[in-house]
Design an enzyme around this catalytic site. Structure first.
Site, PDB file in Angstrom:
ATOM      1  N   SER A 671      38.110  43.400  51.019  1.00  0.00           N
ATOM      2  CA  SER A 671      39.013  43.089  49.903  1.00  0.00           C
ATOM      3  C   SER A 671      39.839  44.281  49.445  1.00  0.00           C
ATOM      4  O   SER A 671      40.879  44.107  48.810  1.00  0.00           O
ATOM      5  CB  SER A 671      38.209  42.557  48.708  1.00  0.00           C
ATOM      6  OG  SER A 671      37.561  41.360  49.064  1.00  0.00           O
ATOM      7  N   LYS A 714      37.537  38.303  40.070  1.00  0.00           N
ATOM      8  CA  LYS A 714      38.356  39.514  40.077  1.00  0.00           C
ATOM      9  C   LYS A 714      39.457  39.459  39.020  1.00  0.00           C
ATOM     10  O   LYS A 714      39.700  40.435  38.298  1.00  0.00           O
ATOM     11  CB  LYS A 714      38.971  39.707  41.469  1.00  0.00           C
ATOM     12  CG  LYS A 714      37.961  40.022  42.564  1.00  0.00           C
ATOM     13  CD  LYS A 714      38.632  40.069  43.929  1.00  0.00           C
ATOM     14  CE  LYS A 714      37.626  40.371  45.038  1.00  0.00           C
ATOM     15  NZ  LYS A 714      38.245  40.365  46.375  1.00  0.00           N
TER      16      LYS A 714
END
Length: 769
Positions: A671, A714
């Site tokens: 990520s 997130k």
């Protein structure tokens, strides 16, 4: 008139009654001595509380009896025995505590008797009732029969009450009745009630005696029967046990023929064995298991959809995908009764409510609930059971759970299915393949039972923290439902609706005694917990209740009010440190987004250059995948150097160092690919990175941005940290639907496909331009 006063415990003196008393308390002995020095008169009055050893003026009744001391006998061990005769009732106007005893100012109340027909009838009624009471009571003394021949109504009532086995308070009420007619009425009522109680006691005693006689008779007959059977060499235990087993078999309705025949064969085997043989014990235990299994017993699972939906909504906040799946199943089941039960796998971090959700599903579907913990299970026999050839053999946990539920269609929770292990004793996950396969489990075979048991109607729900630890064949048999960690707003709702009221009630408090403000609750969530679920949050709320309860009990406060100002007084200093967001644009510093076991978080990624030979250094305890992302980004920069504004030959004369702070915490995953590439480009080109931008996404060698997971967590972490703009891959656009609408309105989200789009948003113009 003022006389010495002597309080009595559990005893009353009535006028014209001669009563022996034992006096041992110091104040009572002093009162007796003062009476003996004058005319031997004392006021006797009952205490309100017989347990009180040193009564005060307020602890005694206000009506007593003036009595004369007839005889005093001093005891060798201290104290005195006295015989007193009651003279007249008296009102106690005032009580004086002299330190060494009591003195009372009294007013004598002699009985005023005017004989009337009603009073005479009351006397006859009371005397007759007392005669009946004497005949039925085994506690009554023979001298009490004298009371029925008394012609004075006042003395008659006092004599009867003095001889009754009633509470002191009831006797005091008679003593306080100055009117003789009212007194006789009360005495008659008490006698009627006591006679009724004696009749009930007599019936109960007779029933118990008859039961004891029957039990003793049966005992003697059984002993005689045993003696006869011993003489004949026979035993009755085995016969009665066989008959009991056959009776239980006959009571099992609609039992499949194969199972019925198997049980009957085993009973016949047991009948032929010696009761003392080891094999008989094994067969007897085996038959108990077969006869107690619910081969045909089912729970009634007919529940209306609105009712089921109300149960799920009342006990759990959010978790809409799971609730929708259960309601869909119930809707289809109402149309197709032979529908096979689903096998669901709830995957999510600890503390998000997977186990409690399974309990709620059991209630919503009307099923019995059985939970089996598979954490650490490494023996296949735990699932399939042991063969009966082994000593101490038992069925597996599946059959044990079915027996515990008592029905063949319970809700089975297989908890922590990702924590199973494998060793030389077999693979328990392989044994679960048959259990969790709707096409096979209708003929599940346990090694101990050795008969197929239908598990197709059992509703299986499994839980796991991570799906990739579940063996692939097993995972393929289940419908996986991901339960992500709760957002801060969801935790706030859960705490207000469920956790805080529950903890307040468990700690014996009420909402009026302790109050936790919404802002303080938010601070508890943000600064004292770091988790995806709410387990630690509930522990912190319990700590607040404990400390509040102590303050209330100690009398420091009548109502505890917890605010943001005094929260540290109860929970101490903050336990969670949140990473700080950069406030100014810097070269080589990028804010990345990550997902941890406790939810989303932000992390700073730093890159710096130095003269060298083109080496790439990675620090911060990065995993293999994360290191590969950094190298892919480095290769992308080399191949697009001119387009990115990076100096020629940087890979020969410049070393690049990438560091992710908090190096003690392992980090991995793809990520951070675009974040590390942006940090390297910034450091090599001298262009600062905007501090209010955070990003996540995987990078390829061609600069394409690939989708990643955990977008919801997130984005929420970025919003919590004060980030205004976020860069995510274009292919993660569907994940934005999971975000709360108010969060989306407050953020500017950039969806990108190429690295060029990332740099256009994240980098500012070069400071040297």
């Amino acid at each position: 008139m003022e006389l010495p006063l002597l309080p009595l415990r559990g005893v009353l003196v009535f006028p014209s009654m001669v009563v022996p008393l034992e006096i041992g308390r110091k104040k009572s002995l002093n009162a007796l001595e003062r009476a003996m020095l004058t005319d031997r008169s004392l006021v006797f009055v009952a205490q309100k509380d017989t347990r009180q050893d040193d009564p005060g003026a307020d602890d005694i009744y206000r009506v007593g009896v003036v009595a004369e001391v007839k005889q005093v006998l001093k005891m060798p061990q201290g104290g005195s025995k006295v015989v007193v005769e009651g003279r007249v009732r008296c009102r106690i106007l005032s009580v004086t505590d002299l330190g060494e005893g009591f003195s009372a100012d009294i007013e004598e109340v002699p009985d005023q008797v005017t004989m009337t027909d009603e009073l005479e009838a009351l006397m006859h009624t009371a005397a007759d009732l007392f005669e009946v009471y004497i005949k039925n009571s085994r506690k009554m003394l023979g001298e009490a029969t004298v009371a029925v021949n008394i012609e004075d109504p006042a003395r008659l009532s006092d004599t009867i009450v003095a001889n009754l086995d009633i509470r002191t308070q009831e006797k005091q009420e008679i003593l306080e009745a100055f009117d003789v007619t009212e007194r006789l009425n009360r005495v008659s009522d008490i006698l009627s009630r006591q006679i009724e109680l004696l009749e009930i006691e007599k019936r109960i005693s007779g029933r118990v005696r008859r039961q004891m006689e029957r039990t003793q008779r049966e005992y003697y007959l059984r002993e005689q029967l045993k003696a006869i059977q011993r003489e004949l060499g026979e035993t009755d235990e085995s016969e009665s046990e066989i008959q009991e087993l056959r009776r239980r078999l006959d009571e099992m309705a609609d039992l499949p023929q194969a199972i019925h025949d198997k049980i009957e064969r085993e009973i016949n085997r047991l009948h032929k064995m010696s009761p003392m043989s080891a094999e008989a014990v094994v067969v007897r235990t085996y038959l108990d298991w077969l006869l107690e299994l619910p081969w045909t017993v089912k729970s009634d699972t007919v529940i209306q959809l609105p009712e089921a939906e109300a149960i799920l909504e009342a006990e759990h906040f959010g978790l809409n995908p799971v609730k929708e799946r259960i309601l869909e199943y119930l809707a289809v089941q109402s149309l197709a009764r032979d529908l096979k039960s689903p096998i669901l796998c709830l995957v999510g971090p600890p503390g998000v409510g997977k186990t409690s959700l399974a309990r709620s599903i059991a209630r919503a579907t009307g099923r019995r609930f059985v939970r089996i913990s598979l954490g650490g299970v490494r023996d296949e026999a735990e699932i399939r059971g042991h063969r009966r050839t082994y000593v101490g053999a038992m069925p597996g946990r599946i059959i044990q759970g079915i027996r515990q539920a008592g029905t063949k269609n319970p809700l089975f929770l297989l908890d922590e299915i990702d924590k199973m292990a494998t060793d030389f004793r077999g693979d328990p996950s392989a044994a679960l393949l048959e259990v969790l396969d709707p096409e096979q489990n209708q003929h599940f075979s346990d090694h101990y039972v050795e008969l197929p048991f239908d598990l197709s109607e059992v509703m299986f729900i499994t839980t796991a923290n991570v799906a990739h630890l579940i063996p692939r064949p097993l995972l393929d048999r289940m419908e996986t439902i991901a339960i992500p960690g709760y957002t801060e707003e969801e935790k706030l709702h859960i705490a207000e609706r469920y956790l805080w009221p529950r903890q307040v009630q468990r700690h014996g408090l009420t909402e009026d005694e302790i109050h936790l403000g919404r802002r303080a609750m938010t601070r508890v969530i943000r600064e004292y917990t770091r988790e995806a679920g709410v387990r630690q949050l509930e522990r912190e709320l319990a700590a607040l209740c404990r400390k509040g309860a102590r303050e209330i009990v100690e009398g420091q406060k009548r109502r505890v009010r917890i605010t943001t100002q005094n929260l540290s007084h109860y929970l101490g200093k903050s336990k969670v440190r949140h990473p700080a967001v950069e406030t100014a644009a810097e070269i080589g510093v990028v804010t990345g987004l990550a997902v941890t076991d406790v939810g989303g978080d932000i992390m700073a990624i730093e890159a710096t250059t130095m003269p060298g030979q083109g080496r790439l250094t990675l620090t911060g305890q990065l995993g293999d995948v994360m290191q590969e992302s950094a190298r892919a980004g480095y290769s992308y920069i080399r191949s697009h150097r001119e387009h990115l504004g990076v100096a020629e030959g940087f890979n020969d004369n410049t070393d690049l160092h990438i560091h992710v702070p908090e190096g003690a915490i392992p980090k991995d995953g793809p990520s951070a690919g675009i974040a590390m590439a942006t940090a390297m480009i910034s450091a090599l080109s001298g262009r600062p990175v905007r501090p209010d931008v955070a990003m996540t996404g995987e990078i390829t060698l061609r600069g394409r941005v690939l989708p990643v997971g955990g977008i919801k967590e997130k984005v929420l972490a970025a919003h919590r940290a004060g980030i205004k703009e976020i860069i995510i891959p274009e292919k993660n656009r569907p994940d934005l639907d999971e975000l709360p609408a108010n969060i989306r309105r407050q953020l500017r989200i950039h969806l990108v496909n190429q690295m060029d789009e990332v740099l256009e948003v994240a980098l500012e113009e070069s400071q040297t331009a």
